[in-house]
Design an enzyme around this catalytic site. Structure first.
Site, PDB file in Angstrom:
ATOM      1  N   CYS A  76      -0.930   3.419  -6.476  1.00 55.16           N
ATOM      2  CA  CYS A  76      -1.876   2.866  -5.505  1.00 55.16           C
ATOM      3  C   CYS A  76      -2.105   1.434  -5.971  1.00 55.16           C
ATOM      4  O   CYS A  76      -2.355   1.203  -7.168  1.00 55.16           O
ATOM      5  CB  CYS A  76      -3.193   3.639  -5.506  1.00 55.16           C
ATOM      6  SG  CYS A  76      -4.503   2.809  -4.576  1.00 55.16           S
ATOM      7  N   CYS A  87       0.856  -1.187   0.000  1.00 58.15           N
ATOM      8  CA  CYS A  87       0.000   0.000   0.000  1.00 58.15           C
ATOM      9  C   CYS A  87       0.894   1.239   0.000  1.00 58.15           C
ATOM     10  O   CYS A  87       1.719   1.410   0.916  1.00 58.15           O
ATOM     11  CB  CYS A  87      -0.871  -0.029   1.254  1.00 58.15           C
ATOM     12  SG  CYS A  87      -1.808   1.484   1.508  1.00 58.15           S
TER      13      CYS A  87
HETATM   14  N1  DGL Z   1      -4.087   0.424  -1.992  1.00 57.18           N
HETATM   15  C1  DGL Z   1      -3.682   1.564  -1.275  1.00 57.18           C
HETATM   16  C2  DGL Z   1      -2.475   2.255  -1.871  1.00 57.18           C
HETATM   17  O1  DGL Z   1      -1.661   1.625  -2.493  1.00 57.18           O
HETATM   18  C3  DGL Z   1      -4.649   2.462  -0.589  1.00 57.18           C
HETATM   19  C4  DGL Z   1      -6.014   2.746  -1.128  1.00 57.18           C
HETATM   20  C5  DGL Z   1      -6.861   3.428  -0.055  1.00 57.18           C
HETATM   21  O2  DGL Z   1      -7.160   2.749   0.928  1.00 57.18           O
HETATM   22  O3  DGL Z   1      -7.165   4.624  -0.190  1.00 57.18           O
HETATM   23  O4  DGL Z   1      -2.279   3.431  -1.703  1.00 57.18           O
END
Ligand code: DGL
Length: 269
Positions: free
Chosen positions: A186, A71
């Site tokens: 993301c 993430c």
């Molecule tokens: N998948 C996450 C990232 O790589 C976060 C998405 C979220 O929860 O806003 O930033």
């Protein structure tokens, strides 16, 4: 020996997929903090405190050999804190692939598509200063794309106009030059790449760093011996959701990824 993979929702699966291809002998636990989804909306201070508290429990329960923070929103905020707090555990983060994009661009125009949190981070701005000062880098924060990626996975039909308005700021034209790389900063966004391709005003390279993260992780982890491999063969890789109740479509997706959904009340909201 377990490798823990962490995200706010299903986005980290795009990283887990590559990890499992490169490390088929390892045992993985996928932790989705869906009770707190989306991370992109949280204030930095609240999110930091929330993640550190959750990891106090996770590290004690799973005693992982390695943790992959799949993430960007979390990695650009808490990697240093996590490494300092759990010095016996190896941590691998997922941060915007600005360096490879700067090395690869021909036009010198690169865009970074991320959550608003990732775009605001000093960490992200430092990456631009350190590795892409010769490029024109546009940081684009989307408050809705992670949520839309989850909806897409649930089989909901997305409005093309809505998706287009989120990705449009990534497309920059300067004299005779155009953006040629969009960094997917993301982990949810690779689920939408096909839609992005259809809507893009011109073709670009949608850079997904998942494979590079898996390669880096592989270089840090101890390879299991034969006895450990045999033990792992009898073990399912698991997925845990902090809400305690992933919906049917999410369960199906996890099944497709070969993961068993475990009800772990200790970490559920
Ligand atoms: N998948 C996450 C990232 O790589 C976060 C998405 C979220 O929860 O806003 O930033």
């Amino acid at each position: 020996m377990t490798i823990l993979v962490f995200d706010s929702g299903i986005g980290g699966l795009t990283v887990l997929r590559e990890l499992r291809v490169m490390m088929p002998d390892q045992h993985f636990v996928y932790m989705a903090d869906d009770a707190a989804f989306p991370f992109g909306d949280w204030s930095a201070e609240d999110l930091r405190a929330h993640i550190l508290k959750l990891f106090d429990e996770l590290i004690e329960t799973y005693e992982p050999e390695m943790v992959v923070i799949a993430c960007n929103t979390a990695s650009t905020l808490v990697m240093e804190d996590l490494r300092a707090r759990f010095s016996d555990v190896k941590f691998v983060g997922t941060v915007p692939a600005i360096k490879p994009a700067a090395e690869r661009t021909r036009s010198g125009l690169v865009s970074v598509l991320a959550t608003p949190g990732t775009v605001e981070r000093e960490y992200t701005r430092d990456l631009v200063r350190s590795f892409a000062s010769q490029c024109h880098v546009r940081l684009v924060g989307s408050a809705t794309l992670a949520v839309l990626a989850e909806a897409h996975i649930r089989g909901e039909t997305l409005e093309s106009a809505e998706l287009l308005s989120e990705i449009s700021p990534c497309f920059v034209e300067h004299s005779d030059k155009r953006t040629d790389i969009v960094v997917l900063a993301c982990t949810h966004y690779p689920f939408l790449t096909n839609e992005f391709r259809k809507l893009a005003p011109w073709p670009v390279d949608w850079l997904n760093p998942a494979e590079a993260i898996a390669r880096h992780s592989l270089s840090l982890v101890k390879q299991p011996n034969e006895a450990q491999i045999l033990k792992n063969l009898g073990q399912f890789d698991e997925a845990i959701f902090t809400s305690g109740k992933p919906d049917f479509a999410t369960k199906r997706l996890l099944h497709g990824f070969g993961l068993r959904v475990t009800a772990d009340s200790a970490h559920c909201a």
